[in-house]
Design a protein around this motif. Structure first.
Motif, mmCIF file in Angstrom:
data_model
loop_
_atom_site.group_PDB
_atom_site.id
_atom_site.type_symbol
_atom_site.label_atom_id
_atom_site.label_comp_id
_atom_site.label_asym_id
_atom_site.label_seq_id
_atom_site.Cartn_x
_atom_site.Cartn_y
_atom_site.Cartn_z
ATOM 1 N N GLU A 225 -8.585 -12.221 14.287
ATOM 2 C CA GLU A 225 -9.476 -11.817 13.207
ATOM 3 C C GLU A 225 -8.679 -11.097 12.131
ATOM 4 O OE1 GLU A 225 -12.629 -12.266 12.597
ATOM 5 O OE2 GLU A 225 -13.439 -12.998 14.499
ATOM 6 N N LEU A 226 -9.083 -11.292 10.896
ATOM 7 C CA LEU A 226 -8.574 -10.504 9.785
ATOM 8 C C LEU A 226 -9.413 -9.238 9.653
ATOM 9 C CD1 LEU A 226 -8.168 -13.445 7.284
ATOM 10 C CD2 LEU A 226 -6.327 -12.141 8.328
ATOM 11 N N ASN A 227 -8.820 -8.226 9.025
ATOM 12 C CA ASN A 227 -9.602 -7.008 8.808
ATOM 13 C C ASN A 227 -9.837 -6.788 7.320
ATOM 14 O OD1 ASN A 227 -7.128 -6.165 7.896
ATOM 15 N ND2 ASN A 227 -7.006 -4.366 9.191
ATOM 16 N N ALA A 228 -10.504 -5.705 7.004
ATOM 17 C CA ALA A 228 -10.694 -5.332 5.605
ATOM 18 C C ALA A 228 -9.368 -4.819 5.056
ATOM 19 C CB ALA A 228 -11.775 -4.266 5.491
ATOM 20 N N GLY A 229 -9.141 -5.039 3.782
ATOM 21 C CA GLY A 229 -7.868 -4.701 3.176
ATOM 22 C C GLY A 229 -7.750 -3.233 2.823
ATOM 23 N N VAL A 230 -6.508 -2.807 2.641
ATOM 24 C CA VAL A 230 -6.242 -1.472 2.123
ATOM 25 C C VAL A 230 -5.231 -1.616 0.986
ATOM 26 C CG1 VAL A 230 -4.463 -1.015 3.871
ATOM 27 C CG2 VAL A 230 -5.530 0.889 2.683
ATOM 28 N N ILE A 231 -5.460 -0.825 -0.057
ATOM 29 C CA ILE A 231 -4.586 -0.835 -1.230
ATOM 30 C C ILE A 231 -4.008 0.561 -1.360
ATOM 31 C CG2 ILE A 231 -4.661 -0.895 -3.761
ATOM 32 C CD1 ILE A 231 -6.794 -3.100 -3.467
ATOM 33 N N TYR A 232 -2.708 0.668 -1.621
ATOM 34 C CA TYR A 232 -2.141 2.012 -1.770
ATOM 35 C C TYR A 232 -1.236 2.087 -2.982
ATOM 36 C CZ TYR A 232 1.836 -0.099 0.656
ATOM 37 O OH TYR A 232 2.863 -0.923 1.011
ATOM 38 N N ILE A 233 -1.134 3.288 -3.501
ATOM 39 C CA ILE A 233 -0.353 3.567 -4.700
ATOM 40 C C ILE A 233 0.523 4.772 -4.378
ATOM 41 C CG2 ILE A 233 -0.492 4.143 -7.151
ATOM 42 C CD1 ILE A 233 -3.410 3.039 -7.021
ATOM 43 N N THR A 234 1.832 4.620 -4.583
ATOM 44 C CA THR A 234 2.770 5.693 -4.234
ATOM 45 C C THR A 234 3.566 6.097 -5.461
ATOM 46 O OG1 THR A 234 3.001 4.844 -1.987
ATOM 47 C CG2 THR A 234 4.741 6.292 -2.772
ATOM 48 N N ALA A 235 3.661 7.415 -5.668
ATOM 49 C CA ALA A 235 4.503 7.925 -6.748
ATOM 50 C C ALA A 235 4.887 9.353 -6.421
ATOM 51 C CB ALA A 235 3.779 7.869 -8.089
ATOM 52 N N SER A 236 6.163 9.683 -6.526
ATOM 53 C CA SER A 236 6.643 11.054 -6.369
ATOM 54 C C SER A 236 6.186 11.694 -5.063
ATOM 55 C CB SER A 236 6.161 11.924 -7.537
ATOM 56 O OG SER A 236 6.405 11.289 -8.761
ATOM 57 N N GLY A 237 6.246 10.955 -3.970
ATOM 58 C CA GLY A 237 5.921 11.543 -2.676
ATOM 59 C C GLY A 237 4.454 11.540 -2.333
ATOM 60 N N LEU A 238 3.599 11.166 -3.289
ATOM 61 C CA LEU A 238 2.157 11.117 -3.041
ATOM 62 C C LEU A 238 1.704 9.668 -2.882
ATOM 63 C CD1 LEU A 238 -0.667 12.503 -2.946
ATOM 64 C CD2 LEU A 238 -0.785 12.131 -5.422
ATOM 65 N N THR A 239 1.022 9.394 -1.769
ATOM 66 C CA THR A 239 0.457 8.064 -1.540
ATOM 67 C C THR A 239 -1.050 8.177 -1.459
ATOM 68 O OG1 THR A 239 2.413 7.337 -0.333
ATOM 69 C CG2 THR A 239 0.392 6.095 0.021
ATOM 70 N N VAL A 240 -1.741 7.410 -2.290
ATOM 71 C CA VAL A 240 -3.194 7.351 -2.224
ATOM 72 C C VAL A 240 -3.584 5.958 -1.734
ATOM 73 C CG1 VAL A 240 -5.341 7.463 -3.546
ATOM 74 C CG2 VAL A 240 -3.458 9.020 -4.076
ATOM 75 N N SER A 241 -4.447 5.923 -0.703
ATOM 76 C CA SER A 241 -4.907 4.654 -0.137
ATOM 77 C C SER A 241 -6.396 4.511 -0.384
ATOM 78 C CB SER A 241 -4.671 4.607 1.375
ATOM 79 O OG SER A 241 -3.318 4.828 1.675
ATOM 80 N N ILE A 242 -6.833 3.288 -0.590
ATOM 81 C CA ILE A 242 -8.242 3.016 -0.863
ATOM 82 C C ILE A 242 -8.654 1.786 -0.075
ATOM 83 C CG2 ILE A 242 -9.867 2.326 -2.671
ATOM 84 C CD1 ILE A 242 -7.867 3.940 -4.558
ATOM 85 N N GLY A 243 -9.823 1.853 0.511
ATOM 86 C CA GLY A 243 -10.352 0.722 1.265
ATOM 87 C C GLY A 243 -10.389 1.052 2.748
ATOM 88 N N ASN A 244 -9.738 0.208 3.530
ATOM 89 C CA ASN A 244 -9.672 0.391 4.975
ATOM 90 C C ASN A 244 -8.516 1.334 5.288
ATOM 91 O OD1 ASN A 244 -9.739 0.094 7.747
ATOM 92 N ND2 ASN A 244 -9.084 -2.054 7.730
ATOM 93 N N VAL A 245 -8.758 2.628 5.081
ATOM 94 C CA VAL A 245 -7.668 3.610 5.146
ATOM 95 C C VAL A 245 -7.534 4.181 6.553
ATOM 96 C CG1 VAL A 245 -8.013 4.224 2.728
ATOM 97 C CG2 VAL A 245 -9.145 5.563 4.511
ATOM 98 N N GLY A 246 -6.358 4.746 6.818
ATOM 99 C CA GLY A 246 -6.149 5.484 8.048
ATOM 100 C C GLY A 246 -6.790 6.859 7.947
ATOM 101 N N SER B 46 -16.413 2.668 2.856
ATOM 102 C CA SER B 46 -15.432 2.943 1.815
ATOM 103 C C SER B 46 -14.583 4.132 2.217
ATOM 104 C CB SER B 46 -16.172 3.251 0.511
ATOM 105 O OG SER B 46 -15.277 3.664 -0.468
ATOM 106 N N GLY B 47 -13.286 4.021 2.013
ATOM 107 C CA GLY B 47 -12.405 5.123 2.378
ATOM 108 C C GLY B 47 -11.391 5.429 1.300
#
Lengths: 308, 308, 308
Positions: free
Chosen positions: C66-87, C134-135
């Motif tokens: 099975e596939l799962n829901a996606g997660v998108i992340y953006i990283t800059a200067s040590g900060l990572t923000v994730s959106i969607g199926n997040v940890g 939503s995460g």
């Protein structure tokens, strides 16, 4: 493919308010196209594609990414024939989407009609037998012209009986696109039995012109016929859209806007409009838009999109 | 993986005619295998595979591509052990499919019996609990011999109770293949409790010989036992097939044919036959076939297949 | 991703015996992560992930991958923000899993509580509308500290009404991890409304220390609150775990063990323990474990895992 995320706001109707619907929500998409191809010694190219896509909040692709039905294509001497989950000759044009704004590429002013497009995710369950959907499309490029034709049969088996007013028909679409000097794009298309519905015919003409190196203006006209979906009369009306975009001197900020007129009887207003902006990050872009639709509802979004 | 598309014609039965089934339909397939592997310092290879496949008109893979259950394999010193969604020792042979014709690799003359093969797409829902299917297979190559054994349990949990005549049993299969001098292939196999059905035993022997560099002849014999599926008696009968192929002097056109005899009681005729042709495009091939089955129904196809 | 297979034994309860459950079964997993990423000129990284996974015997991923829901992340200067199926900020820690043994990385002594973790496979059908989950999560790394926060809303639409005691709430989690000199790891976390259940709050602290180059010891303490799931009172209790591992002089054999104490009322015993061993093949590892849980049931496994 690409990923995008951000926040969308859509003004509630009174019914939405009664349901307690949140007007602002996080809306994301993750799309990956899975391509394969090979070439023969004679210079014929064979290719195929699956798509894997997740859409936050989507009823069909919200809980997990879904695969779609495949498409196979064969290209030789400027002619491409596609078989399977094919694109629609009208939907594969580009100026027709010229009024779309922001990182979500959304236009509440465009009323493009109901058609069988390239299907992201499983074929709809309009019947249990929708696995028998079959499409064939052709694209021919010669000089500055691109001619496209598509044929999509919702049930090639002949076994499925849909009720009166259901998607029983075979959809045909034809389009022509012309590009002059990289500055002018002209398009026209005709669809009959759109999405399999009898009488659902669509006419379209559109054009876009680069008035300056950093500015475009365009216009589209889409005429849709009334048709029955079951016993419901569907009226899309005729829509004319004017749109344009302008890139600032920084070369990265693109301002865009549209104004539209639609004459469907059910409209609260016959005019829609929107403004948007995109900021190019190089590989990604930030975007936002503010729009008002034919129900006088306000739509706004802000987000980021990156391609890979 | 590969893609293929084209048109298949299958003569209707009277019942098909009454249903309005179209005899000619566009039938396409798009298959992508997703492989992963790694090797240890000791020279042990570990690998795994998923398959992603769409089949036009398929009841299970027609609306979208489906993933299947995974298989994991471990290879060392000529021995490969597979676990999970494994191939069947009989089904993994090659001469047994020697009568297949055209771009669709189809033979209406082959009656190979009902077995648990490597499963493309989800495990069948013969019960809700089919997630408990479990398989182990081994392949050992030594000199010119390849010995295979497979064991597939439709429910390793012990929790699922199927009714009488259902797929309650564990399937065992054993096969041996021998190659002599790249000219002669001999094969034999035995399956017991095929597809989990008691008494569903299959015997097979086959051989193929390259009489010239550009010509092969072969023969297969498959004996299937009668068994009960629920309360229905299933009879596959015994089948003997003669087949051959010949490559023309152009080196690209391959002519092939088979003639088969099957002794099942329900047959309209005990003889089936077919002729086919494939034309090699280098990376792709065009193919066609014309066949008649044991119900005296005509089958024909024409299409193209490309591998990637 | 990785593949693993082997045999798991879990002592039956009396009810399992009555059902005829097999205590020993072949349990395999095949996981493939599908990643995509891109970087902008400004040094911002955008990325996204799908996971494709098959689990032998799993109710949701047993019949096919099975596939799962996606997660998108953006990283800059040590900060990572994730959106969607997040940890989950708590679940993304590592020492909290320090008591896991063998090739299956299993600890019957760990009682970590019920949370929304990164979701392998489709979002649960706790409601038909679970596509509206939503995460948003953030991770910030500075010097030897990693701070994580996560927010997961089971229904951002506002449309879904769950009954009393159902997963109606928004889950928040916060964690801090500190590493000193590559020898000492300290962690702490707090979760409120875990998995959307009101009052399901979790506290955690843990630490691990490398007493020698080839030996580690660790301790974790997890405190869970009682909460209602529907009308059922869920009690996880408080758990303290001591664990350690030691690598033999061959550099490939790693011995590991844990002992745990949990004070939940329903326990048969308040003590659990286990020993395990892993043998490194270089790219793969063999492992085994023997454990006893708080119900005094014996668990054992033996298998192989390879990463790719």
């Amino acid at each position: 493919g690409y990923g995008r995320t951000g926040v969308q706001y859509y003004e509630n109707t009174a019914a939405d308010d009664a349901d307690g619907l949140n007007e602002s929500q996080i809306i994301s998409r993750l799309r990956m196209n899975i391509d394969a191809s090979t070439s023969t010694d004679q210079g014929i190219d064979f290719g195929a594609r699956f798509r894997m896509q997740w859409d936050q909040n989507s009823g069909s692709r919200g809980r997990q990414a879904e695969l779609n039905a495949g498409v196979i294509y064969i290209t030789a001497s400027g002619l491409t024939v596609s078989i399977g989950n094919v694109g629609n000759a009208y939907d594969d044009l580009s100026v027709v989407f010229g009024s779309e704004l922001g990182s979500y590429d959304t236009s509440v002013g465009a009323v493009n009609g109901n058609i069988f497009a390239y299907n992201t995710g499983p074929y709809g369950s309009l019947t249990e037998a929708s696995q028998n959907r079959s499409g064939v499309a052709a694209k021919y490029e010669i000089a500055d012209f691109t001619v496209r034709a598509s044929y999509i049969d919702p049930d090639q088996s002949g076994l499925d009986e849909f009720g009166a007013g259901e998607a029983n028909e075979e959809e045909y679409a034809l389009s022509v696109a012309y590009t002059w000097n990289d500055r002018l794009d002209l398009e026209a298309a005709y669809v009959t039995n759109g999405a399999g519905f009898e009488d659902n015919d669509i006419w379209y003409v559109g054009g876009r012109y680069a008035v300056m190196d950093n500015a475009n203006v365009g216009v589209t006209y889409v005429s849709t016929d009334d048709y029955l979906n079951g016993t419901t009369d569907i009226e899309g009306g005729d829509t004319i859209l004017l749109f344009g975009d302008y890139t600032l001197a920084d070369g990265m900020t693109n301002i865009e806007a549209f104004v539209g007129n639609n004459n469907a009887d059910g409209n609260e207003t016959d005019n829609a409009f929107g403004v948007g902006v995109n900021y190019d990050l190089g590989g990604a872009r930030l975007g936002a838009s503010l729009q008002r639709d034919y129900d006088e509802r306000v739509y706004a979004d802000m987000g980021v999109r990156f391609d890979f």
